[in-house]
Scaffold this motif. Structure first.
Motif, PDB file in Angstrom:
ATOM      1  N   ALA A 547     -27.775  75.902 -25.608  1.00 19.18           N
ATOM      2  CA  ALA A 547     -26.685  76.855 -25.833  1.00 19.18           C
ATOM      3  C   ALA A 547     -25.432  76.418 -25.096  1.00 19.18           C
ATOM      4  N   GLY A 548     -24.303  76.508 -25.779  1.00 17.47           N
ATOM      5  CA  GLY A 548     -23.026  76.234 -25.151  1.00 17.47           C
ATOM      6  C   GLY A 548     -22.731  74.778 -24.899  1.00 17.47           C
ATOM      7  N   THR A 549     -23.408  73.880 -25.601  1.00 17.05           N
ATOM      8  CA  THR A 549     -23.186  72.458 -25.335  1.00 17.05           C
ATOM      9  C   THR A 549     -22.141  71.830 -26.246  1.00 17.05           C
ATOM     10  N   LYS A 550     -21.513  72.619 -27.104  1.00 23.26           N
ATOM     11  CA  LYS A 550     -20.500  72.060 -27.999  1.00 23.26           C
ATOM     12  C   LYS A 550     -19.112  72.301 -27.416  1.00 23.26           C
ATOM     13  N   PRO A 551     -18.464  71.275 -26.926  1.00 22.43           N
ATOM     14  CA  PRO A 551     -17.141  71.458 -26.323  1.00 22.43           C
ATOM     15  C   PRO A 551     -16.137  72.076 -27.282  1.00 22.43           C
ATOM     16  N   ALA A 552     -16.296  71.845 -28.568  1.00 16.02           N
ATOM     17  CA  ALA A 552     -15.321  72.355 -29.529  1.00 16.02           C
ATOM     18  C   ALA A 552     -15.299  73.869 -29.543  1.00 16.02           C
ATOM     19  N   SER A 553     -16.421  74.502 -29.237  1.00 13.35           N
ATOM     20  CA  SER A 553     -16.485  75.953 -29.305  1.00 13.35           C
ATOM     21  C   SER A 553     -16.398  76.600 -27.930  1.00 13.35           C
ATOM     22  N   ARG A 554     -16.443  75.798 -26.862  1.00 17.49           N
ATOM     23  CA  ARG A 554     -16.371  76.335 -25.510  1.00 17.49           C
ATOM     24  C   ARG A 554     -15.331  75.543 -24.714  1.00 17.49           C
ATOM     25  N   GLY A 555     -14.882  76.114 -23.620  1.00 21.61           N
ATOM     26  CA  GLY A 555     -13.993  75.393 -22.735  1.00 21.61           C
ATOM     27  C   GLY A 555     -14.699  74.178 -22.148  1.00 21.61           C
ATOM     28  N   ARG A 556     -13.919  73.187 -21.703  1.00 19.43           N
ATOM     29  CA  ARG A 556     -14.511  71.946 -21.209  1.00 19.43           C
ATOM     30  C   ARG A 556     -15.432  72.199 -20.017  1.00 19.43           C
ATOM     31  N   LYS A 557     -14.987  73.048 -19.074  1.00 13.61           N
ATOM     32  CA  LYS A 557     -15.800  73.315 -17.889  1.00 13.61           C
ATOM     33  C   LYS A 557     -17.071  74.081 -18.257  1.00 13.61           C
ATOM     34  N   THR A 558     -16.924  75.048 -19.161  1.00 14.41           N
ATOM     35  CA  THR A 558     -18.092  75.826 -19.584  1.00 14.41           C
ATOM     36  C   THR A 558     -19.109  74.931 -20.260  1.00 14.41           C
TER      37      THR A 558
END
Length: 590
Positions: A547-558
């Protein structure tokens, strides 16, 4: 796991939510889901489904035989242990552990797995709660009094009543809810002037917490006065100070907990059967929790089959609709505000049936100060109040058509008739997210003016047969509501990682997956329990699923943090640390 209103397409609420009102930031919603870093379970016993209601001698004989033939069960019980039915005619019984005995949840689950293999047991689950309830999120702690700022549209005390046009419906159809009895399992009652009187049926209620006939709220739990607050929304007749929806209805108060965030539903189950036995027509449940065993579903199914209509709060500040609202036979209610938008704290999803006012609703407020009990009326927020609102409207509808006539005509299909009419005749709102908040807003005038169908929908039987003898890969989909951040494909990856060869063996998965034995359904029951009640286990599943490993959909730090989390050496460790011996053995497969 009981059949629930879910699908693999159910996700967390859209990020494009309505603007948060000030009141929603510090709402009182008692159905908020706590996120405990390390839950402390209070195991009170084991619930057994014996397949049918049996007399006391037969139950005693079965318990004796189970103690002889199931060592895991014998280790937790004594020769004096009894099997007490959760209600008249119920096949479910509670085998309570001795008072003061501390039993671990892992040992209890181990006994459950062993019992499910015995031919005398149709189903089994732990009766478990929190010994020390963790504090819910800060947004849900306050009672909504004094310091909150509310939407201007909620200033009139009758705004929520007018929003569903209950005032117009009462006048137009000449109804008040008279002759309708509403069961109200909650924190109990107080003698607040807004609810005290002959329509408050104290004699029919019960305190299932202290096991006594008076369900008075001691005002000592996490949500003191919650039962009084939600009850006033249903049936208060003290306008203009407060505008109850059905000022002629009767209310049966039942104390099932000091906190309406539930993990142990055994008290609620007993309250449901009592509601039936005491002649109630409606059950309003402004409570809920993230996990429930199948015994709750069986009780719900039985009541609906006998013509009762059940409502429950969708939940507050949660990623999923909670139990019992998640059950098929319960009408799940989300909350809206005075600006005809969803309340930002309301749970949402495919399981929601309808939305009703829940933010900044005026209600009776009871509190203690320097040992003295005080009464007031103030605003508060939560799906609890949306649930109370629709329960009151249901009372108006039942009086309009006559309870006896409706039950004669529809029998066990009555609840489905009401649900379909509510949805078909609700108020539609432009831009409304019908995938997450139901088809629209509750409208009492449209509902009471609608023609009755010739024949209602089929009654659902979601828990007649527990999945204890067979297994299928699709059982893993039972985790989907608890992990809305994961897609179905990611959930499959998480299941493989957590139950299969582990992170270090991912390269071998395609070769070894076919050899991995499918998990027995009872093991998935246990895994669901931990994912639902322990945030560390849920986080481990999210990590395993990526979960949350796609930088395109999350902020870079997240994204970086999520990637690091997903790369943990063994995400199964969080589950193994708490699991039963049977589940630990399954997780050790390499």
């Amino acid at each position: 796991m009981a059949t629930i209103k879910t699908s693999v397409s159910k996700r967390a609420a859209s990020k494009k939510t309505a603007p948060r009102s000030p009141a929603s930031k510090r709402a009182s919603a008692a159905t908020s889901l706590p996120k405990p870093p390390s839950p402390k379970y209070d195991v009170r016993g084991i619930i057994l489904d014996l397949g049918e209601a049996l007399p006391a001698p037969a139950r005693a004989e079965i318990i004796a035989r189970l103690r002889e033939e199931v060592p895991e069960f014998a280790a937790l019980t004594t020769a004096q242990s009894s099997a007490d039915p959760l209600g008249d005619g119920a096949s479910d019984v509670l085998v309570a552990f001795a008072s003061g005995t501390r039993i671990s949840i892992a040992k209890t689950w181990n006994a459950v797995h062993a019992l499910l293999r015995h031919p005398l047991v149709a189903d089994s689950e732990p009766a478990v709660g929190y010994d020390i309830s963790p504090s819910p999120p800060a947004v849900a702690v306050r009672s909504g009094g004094g310091g909150d700022t509310h939407l201007p549209g909620s200033d009139p005390r009758e705004w929520s009543t007018q929003a569903v046009r209950a005032d117009v419906a009462r006048t137009q159809f000449g109804v008040t809810g008279a002759g309708v009895r509403v069961a109200h399992p909650d924190t109990g009652y107080t003698l607040h002037p807004q609810i005290a009187g002959p329509r408050l049926r104290i004699v029919d209620g019960y305190d299932f917490v202290d096991d006594d006939p008076d369900p008075r709220d001691p005002l000592t739990g996490k949500f003191p006065g919650h039962g009084t607050a939600t009850g006033s929304v249903i049936f208060s007749g003290a306008a203009p100070e407060l505008h109850g929806i059905a000022p002629g209805a009767e209310l049966v108060p039942m104390r099932v907990s000091g906190s309406v965030i539930h993990f142990n539903f055994s008290n609620l189950i007993q309250a449901l059967y009592r509601a039936r036995d005491r002649g109630c027509h409606v059950v309003s449940m402004s409570l809920g929790g993230p996990w429930a065993g199948r015994s709750l579903s069986r009780a719900v199914d039985q009541l609906v089959a006998e013509g009762l209509i059940l409502f429950a709060a969708a939940g507050n500040h949660t990623k999923m609709v909670i139990f019992p609202a998640l059950l098929d036979n319960v009408i799940a209610v989300a909350a809206s505000n005075a600006e005809t938008r969803p309340w930002s704290g309301s749970a949402s999803g495919a399981a929601v049936d309808i939305t009703a006012p829940g933010e900044s609703v005026w209600r009776a407020y009871t509190f203690k100060k320097k040992g003295a009990v005080h009464f007031d009326t103030q605003r508060s927020s939560g799906t609890s109040y949306a649930t109370a609102t629709i329960a009151g409207v249901c009372a108006l509808w039942l009086q309009r058509h006559g309870v006896a006539a409706l039950r004669t005509r529809y029998g066990g299909r009555l609840a489905s008739v009401f649900a379909e009419l509510v949805k078909a005749h609700c108020r539609t709102v432009p831009g409304w997210n019908t995938q997450r908040y139901g088809p629209g807003l509750l409208d009492a005038v449209n509902l009471l003016g609608a023609s009755l169908p010739a024949f209602g929908g089929a009654a659902v039987r979601s828990a007649l047969r527990a999945p204890t003898r067979t297994s299928a890969a699709s059982d893993w989909t039972r985790l989907q509501p608890y992990l809305p951040e994961l897609s179905p494909k990611q959930l499959a990856t998480a299941a493989m990682t957590m139950y299969g060869a582990g992170v270090d063996a991912r390269r071998r998965r395609s070769v070894r997956a076919a050899a991995m034995p499918p998990p027995p359904p009872s093991l998935i029951d246990e895994i669901v329990f931990y994912v639902a009640t322990d945030e560390s286990v849920r986080e481990a599943f999210l990590a395993a699923g990526g979960a949350g490993t796609k930088p395109a959909s999350r902020g870079r730090k997240t994204a970086a943090r999520a990637t690091k989390r997903a790369g943990a050496s063994d995400p199964r460790a969080a589950l193994r640390a708490k699991a039963s011996a049977a589940l630990r053995e399954a997780l050790a497969w390499e």
